[in-house]
Design a protein around this motif. Structure first.
Motif, PDB file in Angstrom:
ATOM      1  N   LEU A 140      -7.406  -3.223  -9.766  1.00 40.08           N
ATOM      2  CA  LEU A 140      -8.095  -2.010  -9.864  1.00 40.08           C
ATOM      3  C   LEU A 140      -8.133  -0.829  -8.986  1.00 40.08           C
ATOM      4  O   LEU A 140      -8.343  -1.572  -7.826  1.00 40.08           O
ATOM      5  CB  LEU A 140      -9.548  -2.200 -10.679  1.00 40.08           C
ATOM      6  CG  LEU A 140      -9.232  -3.257 -12.169  1.00 40.08           C
ATOM      7  CD1 LEU A 140     -10.909  -3.082 -12.603  1.00 40.08           C
ATOM      8  CD2 LEU A 140      -8.107  -1.963 -13.027  1.00 40.08           C
ATOM      9  N   GLY A 141      -8.065  -0.079  -8.941  1.00 40.06           N
ATOM     10  CA  GLY A 141      -8.445   0.539  -7.184  1.00 40.06           C
ATOM     11  C   GLY A 141      -7.842   1.888  -7.440  1.00 40.06           C
ATOM     12  O   GLY A 141      -6.660   2.095  -7.689  1.00 40.06           O
ATOM     13  N   VAL A 142      -7.670   2.541  -6.357  1.00 40.51           N
ATOM     14  CA  VAL A 142      -6.474   4.235  -5.825  1.00 40.51           C
ATOM     15  C   VAL A 142      -6.704   3.344  -4.469  1.00 40.51           C
ATOM     16  O   VAL A 142      -6.790   3.023  -3.277  1.00 40.51           O
ATOM     17  CB  VAL A 142      -7.440   4.867  -6.048  1.00 40.51           C
ATOM     18  CG1 VAL A 142      -6.922   6.640  -4.817  1.00 40.51           C
ATOM     19  CG2 VAL A 142      -8.686   5.875  -6.847  1.00 40.51           C
ATOM     20  N   TYR A 143      -5.115   3.292  -4.564  1.00 41.39           N
ATOM     21  CA  TYR A 143      -4.308   3.178  -2.804  1.00 41.39           C
ATOM     22  C   TYR A 143      -3.664   3.919  -2.660  1.00 41.39           C
ATOM     23  O   TYR A 143      -2.482   5.274  -3.429  1.00 41.39           O
ATOM     24  CB  TYR A 143      -4.247   2.147  -2.997  1.00 41.39           C
ATOM     25  CG  TYR A 143      -4.819   1.215  -4.500  1.00 41.39           C
ATOM     26  CD1 TYR A 143      -5.795   0.587  -3.500  1.00 41.39           C
ATOM     27  CD2 TYR A 143      -4.668   0.652  -4.798  1.00 41.39           C
ATOM     28  CE1 TYR A 143      -6.562  -1.046  -3.287  1.00 41.39           C
ATOM     29  CE2 TYR A 143      -4.884  -0.473  -5.867  1.00 41.39           C
ATOM     30  CZ  TYR A 143      -6.392  -1.116  -4.635  1.00 41.39           C
ATOM     31  OH  TYR A 143      -7.196  -2.307  -5.685  1.00 41.39           O
ATOM     32  N   THR A 144      -3.449   4.603  -1.337  1.00 45.23           N
ATOM     33  CA  THR A 144      -2.320   5.024  -0.878  1.00 45.23           C
ATOM     34  C   THR A 144      -0.590   4.822  -1.358  1.00 45.23           C
ATOM     35  O   THR A 144      -0.767   3.841  -0.820  1.00 45.23           O
ATOM     36  CB  THR A 144      -2.973   5.319   0.208  1.00 45.23           C
ATOM     37  OG1 THR A 144      -2.698   3.917   1.444  1.00 45.23           O
ATOM     38  CG2 THR A 144      -3.542   5.993   0.903  1.00 45.23           C
ATOM     39  N   LEU A 145       0.255   4.896  -0.667  1.00 41.28           N
ATOM     40  CA  LEU A 145       1.715   4.482  -0.833  1.00 41.28           C
ATOM     41  C   LEU A 145       2.643   5.444  -0.140  1.00 41.28           C
ATOM     42  O   LEU A 145       2.825   6.338   0.109  1.00 41.28           O
ATOM     43  CB  LEU A 145       2.287   5.770  -2.052  1.00 41.28           C
ATOM     44  CG  LEU A 145       1.959   5.329  -4.171  1.00 41.28           C
ATOM     45  CD1 LEU A 145       2.451   5.796  -5.097  1.00 41.28           C
ATOM     46  CD2 LEU A 145       1.969   3.508  -3.906  1.00 41.28           C
ATOM     47  N   SER A 146       2.658   4.563   1.380  1.00 47.04           N
ATOM     48  CA  SER A 146       3.441   4.360   2.374  1.00 47.04           C
ATOM     49  C   SER A 146       4.594   4.235   3.182  1.00 47.04           C
ATOM     50  O   SER A 146       5.566   4.721   3.507  1.00 47.04           O
ATOM     51  CB  SER A 146       2.314   4.449   3.226  1.00 47.04           C
ATOM     52  OG  SER A 146       1.146   4.419   3.477  1.00 47.04           O
ATOM     53  N   ASP A 147       5.222   2.940   1.830  1.00 47.38           N
ATOM     54  CA  ASP A 147       6.940   2.805   2.090  1.00 47.38           C
ATOM     55  C   ASP A 147       7.489   1.954   0.894  1.00 47.38           C
ATOM     56  O   ASP A 147       6.350   1.902   0.601  1.00 47.38           O
ATOM     57  CB  ASP A 147       6.091   1.483   2.980  1.00 47.38           C
ATOM     58  CG  ASP A 147       5.507   1.577   4.647  1.00 47.38           C
ATOM     59  OD1 ASP A 147       6.657   2.218   5.691  1.00 47.38           O
ATOM     60  OD2 ASP A 147       4.222   1.576   5.080  1.00 47.38           O
ATOM     61  N   ALA A 148       8.166   2.076   1.122  1.00 50.16           N
ATOM     62  CA  ALA A 148       9.441   1.807   0.065  1.00 50.16           C
ATOM     63  C   ALA A 148      10.216   0.987   0.721  1.00 50.16           C
ATOM     64  O   ALA A 148      10.559   0.488   2.130  1.00 50.16           O
ATOM     65  CB  ALA A 148       9.963   2.876  -0.816  1.00 50.16           C
TER      66      ALA A 148
END
Length: 244
Positions: A124-132
């Motif tokens: 559960l949570g709010v997370y950044t998206l930085s890499d793919a």
């Protein structure tokens, strides 16, 4: 500040991937980050970013950074359900605009507020998206893209479905990882017992170990749309939790 309170299952061997399956590591090739606009994209509002997203309550909205202009909202059917829906929201001058709703899977046993390695729950949570990254070549990702044979995913899932192709495209969720590195990087700031390797990836038709999976076409859409200059995040959890 993004909250990183939860975890997802981490496979025991450092030579295997996490997520729906595993595969041997391989030498990766990183595609340099595409230049991001120095200013917010046209139409981006300067109002607080945590307003106007249906289904999110005050606590969840407050966890979204004000500079965020893109939010991938993952809404689970229930605390113990592996089924969810994914919607990309983009902020405009008139508020948040929702994209299409995509059917998706999360972990076999649902969700956890304090996941420990092996419980087969998504964080559960709010997370950044930085890499793919992925097994396939860069489809036009705006996030840094790491092309590697290490994204091979052999074997079968919990319902006997083949896992091959699950990691053709992945987006690393910044839970218990070091942003700015390949999704294959094994750095775990909270320790290995708290899990890691939490990704958005291609759906294989069944529950995951802790990741969120959508159809391959939708993964391509996300890769081509998520813009590091707009500071994208993922907001993930079951509906009742999101509404708090």
């Amino acid at each position: 500040m993004i909250q990183r309170r939860t975890a997802v299952a981490l496979l025991a061997s450092p030579l295997l991937l996490t997520g729906c399956g595993g595969g041997a590591e391989a030498t990766e090739r990183r595609t340099p980050t595409r230049p991001a606009a120095p200013a917010p994209a046209p139409g981006t509002s300067t109002e607080p970013a945590a307003r106007g997203i249906p289904g999110l309550g005050r606590e969840r909205l407050a966890a979204i950074p004000e500079r965020c202009g893109q939010a991938v909202v993952v809404t689970g059917r229930g605390k113990d359900s592996p089924l969810c829906t994914v919607v990309l929201h983009e902020r405009t001058t008139t508020g948040w605009q929702a994209g299409a709703a995509w059917p998706a899977h999360n972990a076999l046993h649902g969700w956890s507020a304090h996941h420990m390695n092996g419980d087969l729950r998504s964080p559960l949570g709010v997370y950044t998206l930085s890499d793919a990254g992925g097994l396939l070549a860069d489809p036009g990702s705006r996030l840094p893209y790491h092309h590697s044979g290490g994204f091979h995913s052999p074997g079968t899932g919990f319902e006997g479905e083949p896992l091959e192709g699950s990691f053709d495209y992945v987006i690393a969720i910044d839970y218990n990882r070091r942003p700015g590195t390949s999704p294959l990087d094994w750095t775990r700031p909270l320790g290995p017992e708290r899990g890691g390797g939490v990704w958005l990836h291609v759906d294989h038709g069944g529950p995951t170990h802790g990741c969120v999976s959508v159809a391959k076409a939708h993964m391509r859409d996300l890769l081509r749309t998520l813009d590091p200059g707009r500071h994208p995040v993922v907001v993930m959890g079951y509906a009742d939790w999101l509404a708090r």
